[in-house]
Write an enzyme that holds these catalytic residues in place. Structure first.
Site, PDB file in Angstrom:
ATOM      1  N   CYS A  37      13.090  36.406 -31.049  1.00 31.73           N
ATOM      2  CA  CYS A  37      11.689  36.142 -30.710  1.00 31.73           C
ATOM      3  C   CYS A  37      11.062  35.185 -31.713  1.00 31.73           C
ATOM      4  O   CYS A  37       9.965  34.675 -31.477  1.00 31.73           O
ATOM      5  CB  CYS A  37      10.883  37.434 -30.654  1.00 31.73           C
ATOM      6  SG  CYS A  37      10.776  38.270 -32.245  1.00 31.73           S
ATOM      7  N   ASP A  39       9.875  35.915 -34.559  1.00 32.17           N
ATOM      8  CA  ASP A  39       8.891  36.566 -35.415  1.00 32.17           C
ATOM      9  C   ASP A  39       9.396  36.597 -36.854  1.00 32.17           C
ATOM     10  O   ASP A  39      10.594  36.681 -37.097  1.00 32.17           O
ATOM     11  CB  ASP A  39       8.602  37.984 -34.933  1.00 32.17           C
ATOM     12  CG  ASP A  39       7.800  37.976 -33.645  1.00 32.17           C
ATOM     13  OD1 ASP A  39       7.395  36.882 -33.232  1.00 32.17           O
ATOM     14  OD2 ASP A  39       7.582  39.048 -33.075  1.00 32.17           O
ATOM     15  N   CYS A  62       4.451  39.945 -33.439  1.00 37.30           N
ATOM     16  CA  CYS A  62       3.736  40.617 -32.356  1.00 37.30           C
ATOM     17  C   CYS A  62       2.866  41.732 -32.934  1.00 37.30           C
ATOM     18  O   CYS A  62       2.943  42.056 -34.116  1.00 37.30           O
ATOM     19  CB  CYS A  62       4.748  41.186 -31.373  1.00 37.30           C
ATOM     20  SG  CYS A  62       5.677  42.563 -32.059  1.00 37.30           S
ATOM     21  N   CYS A 106      10.999  46.027 -33.087  1.00 36.25           N
ATOM     22  CA  CYS A 106       9.999  45.375 -33.941  1.00 36.25           C
ATOM     23  C   CYS A 106       9.901  46.084 -35.287  1.00 36.25           C
ATOM     24  O   CYS A 106       9.444  45.487 -36.263  1.00 36.25           O
ATOM     25  CB  CYS A 106       8.633  45.372 -33.273  1.00 36.25           C
ATOM     26  SG  CYS A 106       8.643  44.615 -31.644  1.00 36.25           S
TER      27      CYS A 106
HETATM   28 FE1  FES Z   1       9.512  40.234 -32.211  1.00 36.83          FE
HETATM   29 FE2  FES Z   1       7.990  42.352 -32.007  1.00 36.83          FE
HETATM   30  S1  FES Z   1       8.446  40.924 -30.452  1.00 36.83           S
HETATM   31  S2  FES Z   1       9.041  41.638 -33.751  1.00 36.83           S
END
Ligand code: FES
Length: 146
Positions: A37, A39, A62, A106
């Site tokens: 993702c 992140d 997120c 996450c």
């Molecule tokens: Fe990537 Fe939550 S969607 S850490």
């Protein structure tokens, strides 16, 4: 976007995250990213008497990642490094009264960034070798943004 149920604690930490920010000249610094993702999470620690004296985080993630970082910093603050090192992603998720199944991954970032910051410090003081400070990563845990 799937309808998922977030606990009150997750919502509360998302709305009012604790320990947000940066520590200048930290004793330990950890940065981990989720390759799927994208992140990203950073954790900064100050160490005193082998305990986490101060801790701050910054995340490009997120809502769950924000709640997780906030919670993991609260759990780690004041703890001896050895104990903070034992905090797992499950502990963080449990403390948040659970995360929706699609968001369990996450919680990796919080625990991983904390561990990376502690290992960074341990490398600096010569307790472990740099090659032992490699990020752990949870195998097979893809990150979904749904
Ligand atoms: Fe990537 Fe939550 S969607 S850490």
């Amino acid at each position: 976007m799937a309808q998922v149920g977030y606990s009150k604690k997750v919502m509360e930490h998302f709305m009012n995250p604790r320990n947000v920010g940066v520590i200048e000249n930290p004793d330990g610094y950890g940065k981990v990213g989720n390759p799927v993702c994208g992140d990203l999470m950073e954790i900064f620690i100050k160490v005193k008497d082998d305990k986490i004296d101060d801790i701050k985080f910054r995340t490009f993630g997120c809502g769950s990642a924000i709640a997780v970082s906030s919670m993991v910093t609260e759990m780690a603050k004041g703890k001896p490094l050895d104990e903070a090192m034992k905090i797992t992603r499950k502990d963080v998720a449990d403390e948040l009264e659970g995360l929706p199944p699609q968001k369990m991954h996450c919680s990796n970032l919080g625990a991983d960034a904390l561990h990376a910051a502690i290992k960074n410090y341990w490398v600096k003081i010569g307790k472990i070798k740099p090659e032992e400070a490699k990020p752990e990563g949870e195998e097979g845990e893809a990150c979904s943004t749904e």
